[in-house]
Design a protein around this motif. Structure first.
Motif, short mmCIF file in Angstrom:
data_model
loop_
_atom_site.label_atom_id
_atom_site.label_comp_id
_atom_site.label_asym_id
_atom_site.label_seq_id
_atom_site.Cartn_x
_atom_site.Cartn_y
_atom_site.Cartn_z
N PRO A 1 8.75 1.73 3.45
CA PRO A 1 7.34 1.35 3.34
C PRO A 1 6.98 0.23 4.32
O PRO A 1 7.76 -0.69 4.53
CB PRO A 1 7.22 0.88 1.89
CG PRO A 1 8.33 1.56 1.17
CD PRO A 1 9.45 1.65 2.16
N GLY A 2 5.80 0.34 4.91
CA GLY A 2 5.34 -0.70 5.82
C GLY A 2 5.76 -0.51 7.26
O GLY A 2 5.38 -1.30 8.12
N THR A 3 6.55 0.53 7.56
CA THR A 3 7.02 0.74 8.93
C THR A 3 6.20 1.80 9.68
O THR A 3 6.39 1.98 10.88
CB THR A 3 8.50 1.17 8.92
OG1 THR A 3 8.64 2.38 8.16
CG2 THR A 3 9.37 0.09 8.31
N LEU A 4 5.30 2.47 8.98
CA LEU A 4 4.47 3.49 9.62
C LEU A 4 3.18 2.88 10.16
O LEU A 4 2.75 1.82 9.69
CB LEU A 4 4.13 4.59 8.61
CG LEU A 4 5.32 5.41 8.09
CD1 LEU A 4 4.87 6.30 6.93
CD2 LEU A 4 5.92 6.25 9.19
N PRO A 5 2.55 3.52 11.13
CA PRO A 5 1.26 3.00 11.63
C PRO A 5 0.24 2.96 10.50
O PRO A 5 0.36 3.70 9.51
CB PRO A 5 0.87 4.03 12.71
CG PRO A 5 2.13 4.70 13.09
CD PRO A 5 2.99 4.72 11.86
N ARG B 1 1.61 11.19 5.72
CA ARG B 1 2.29 9.91 5.51
C ARG B 1 3.25 9.99 4.33
O ARG B 1 4.38 9.48 4.40
CB ARG B 1 1.24 8.81 5.28
CG ARG B 1 1.82 7.39 5.26
CD ARG B 1 0.71 6.38 5.02
NE ARG B 1 1.14 5.02 5.28
CZ ARG B 1 1.08 4.44 6.45
NH1 ARG B 1 0.60 5.11 7.50
NH2 ARG B 1 1.49 3.19 6.63
N LEU B 2 2.79 10.61 3.26
CA LEU B 2 3.63 10.72 2.07
C LEU B 2 4.90 11.49 2.35
O LEU B 2 5.98 11.14 1.85
CB LEU B 2 2.83 11.40 0.95
CG LEU B 2 1.87 10.49 0.17
CD1 LEU B 2 0.90 11.33 -0.65
CD2 LEU B 2 2.64 9.53 -0.73
N ARG B 3 4.81 12.54 3.13
CA ARG B 3 6.01 13.33 3.43
C ARG B 3 7.06 12.48 4.13
O ARG B 3 8.26 12.64 3.88
CB ARG B 3 5.62 14.54 4.29
CG ARG B 3 4.97 15.67 3.47
CD ARG B 3 4.42 16.76 4.36
NE ARG B 3 3.91 17.89 3.55
CZ ARG B 3 3.13 18.85 4.03
NH1 ARG B 3 2.76 18.83 5.31
NH2 ARG B 3 2.72 19.82 3.23
N LYS B 4 6.63 11.59 4.98
CA LYS B 4 7.58 10.68 5.64
C LYS B 4 8.17 9.68 4.65
O LYS B 4 9.37 9.38 4.68
CB LYS B 4 6.90 9.95 6.80
CG LYS B 4 6.49 10.88 7.94
CD LYS B 4 5.76 10.12 9.04
CE LYS B 4 5.33 11.07 10.15
NZ LYS B 4 4.58 10.37 11.23
N LEU B 5 7.32 9.15 3.77
CA LEU B 5 7.80 8.20 2.78
C LEU B 5 8.73 8.87 1.78
O LEU B 5 9.76 8.30 1.38
CB LEU B 5 6.61 7.55 2.05
CG LEU B 5 5.71 6.66 2.91
CD1 LEU B 5 4.46 6.27 2.15
CD2 LEU B 5 6.45 5.40 3.36
N TRP B 6 8.38 10.08 1.36
CA TRP B 6 9.25 10.82 0.44
C TRP B 6 10.61 11.10 1.09
O TRP B 6 11.63 11.15 0.42
CB TRP B 6 8.60 12.14 0.04
CG TRP B 6 7.41 12.02 -0.85
CD1 TRP B 6 7.16 11.01 -1.75
CD2 TRP B 6 6.29 12.91 -0.92
NE1 TRP B 6 5.94 11.23 -2.37
CE2 TRP B 6 5.40 12.38 -1.90
CE3 TRP B 6 5.95 14.09 -0.26
CZ2 TRP B 6 4.20 13.00 -2.22
CZ3 TRP B 6 4.76 14.71 -0.59
CH2 TRP B 6 3.89 14.18 -1.56
N ARG C 1 0.82 -1.20 0.00
CA ARG C 1 0.00 0.00 0.00
C ARG C 1 0.86 1.26 0.00
O ARG C 1 0.56 2.23 -0.71
CB ARG C 1 -0.94 0.00 1.21
CG ARG C 1 -2.14 -0.94 1.06
CD ARG C 1 -3.19 -0.64 2.11
NE ARG C 1 -2.67 -0.87 3.46
CZ ARG C 1 -2.77 -2.03 4.10
NH1 ARG C 1 -3.35 -3.05 3.52
NH2 ARG C 1 -2.29 -2.15 5.32
N ASP C 2 1.92 1.26 0.80
CA ASP C 2 2.79 2.44 0.85
C ASP C 2 3.50 2.65 -0.49
O ASP C 2 3.63 3.79 -0.96
CB ASP C 2 3.83 2.28 1.97
CG ASP C 2 3.25 2.61 3.33
OD1 ASP C 2 2.16 3.22 3.38
OD2 ASP C 2 3.88 2.27 4.35
#
Length: 231
Positions: free
Chosen positions: A208-212, A198-203, A98-99
């Motif tokens: 991926p997969g480590t966020l709540p 969430r996207l800002r953290k992924l960017w 998903r991420d």
């Protein structure tokens, strides 16, 4: 007759010997008891049912490992733990997918803002349609109200009353739709705000997969029609 019996006996004995040689040799079971004794047997060792037992070949090489024997309760608990671990692995894999899909869909903030604007535009269009419909209904009501003035203090004719009630119900229905669209605008903005955080953290490089889990607000169910509208 005696010679025939002897021949049959010899043949049977030879077959038995060959069958015994062809059968696989039994394993050698070895383990260490809780008190430190090293035991060896040609069958599973009762003293080590709660411990792991090594199964050896005749030359001393290890063939396999016999895990500890479990009680029904222990086996059920072990299977439940294995099922939970499998479910956790699947959930983690889904979160990663998903991420990754989210980042692929929105490679930057501009792409995400365009999607937000498109979603908001749909809700705003629906709200403007309802507002225009209310204006039309009020224009339709004006001659009905003028006619009703002639019956002030008297019961309205059935047809006129029916038209006024239908107009009221239509206006009320459009007002409900407007309130729903206002709530929808709030929901859309909140959902995109959560996605953007969430996207800002992924960017920034978060794996991926480590966020709540991302819990987006659900669309509110449509309210039940009023009694006037149902009539």
């Amino acid at each position: 007759m005696r010679r025939l019996l002897i021949a049959v006996a010899v043949a049977s004995g030879g077959t038995a010997v060959l069958a015994q040689e062809a059968a696989p040799s039994k394993g050698i079971y070895t383990c260490t008891t809780p008190d430190g004794r090293k035991l060896t047997s040609d069958r599973p060792i009762l003293e080590c049912t709660a411990r792991e037992q090594r199964v050896l070949n005749a030359d001393g090489s290890q063939r396999s490992t016999l895990p500890p024997f479990l009680s029904p309760e222990e086996r059920a608990a072990k299977e439940a733990a294995e099922r939970q671990a499998a479910a956790d692995r699947m959930a983690q894999q889904d979160a990663i997918r998903r991420d990754r899909a989210l980042v692929l869909r929105y490679p930057n903030e501009a792409a995400h803002q365009r999607a937000r604007n498109a979603a908001l535009d749909d809700a705003n269009k629906a709200m403007r349609l309802s507002e225009r419909r209310i204006k039309d209904l009020m224009a339709e009501r004006k001659p009905l109200q003028d006619e009703a003035e002639f019956y002030k203090g008297k019961p309205l004719p059935g047809k006129l009353k029916q038209l006024l009630d239908a107009n009221d119900a239509s206006v009320e229905a459009q007002q409900v739709l407007i309130e729903n669209q206002k709530a929808e605008l709030v929901r859309i903005n909140k959902g995109y705000d959560l996605e953007l955080a969430r996207l800002r953290k992924l960017w920034a490089g978060t794996a991926p997969g480590t966020l709540p889990p991302l819990s987006l607000p659900e669309k509110a169910p449509a309210p039940a029609p009023s009694k006037a509208a149902s009539k």
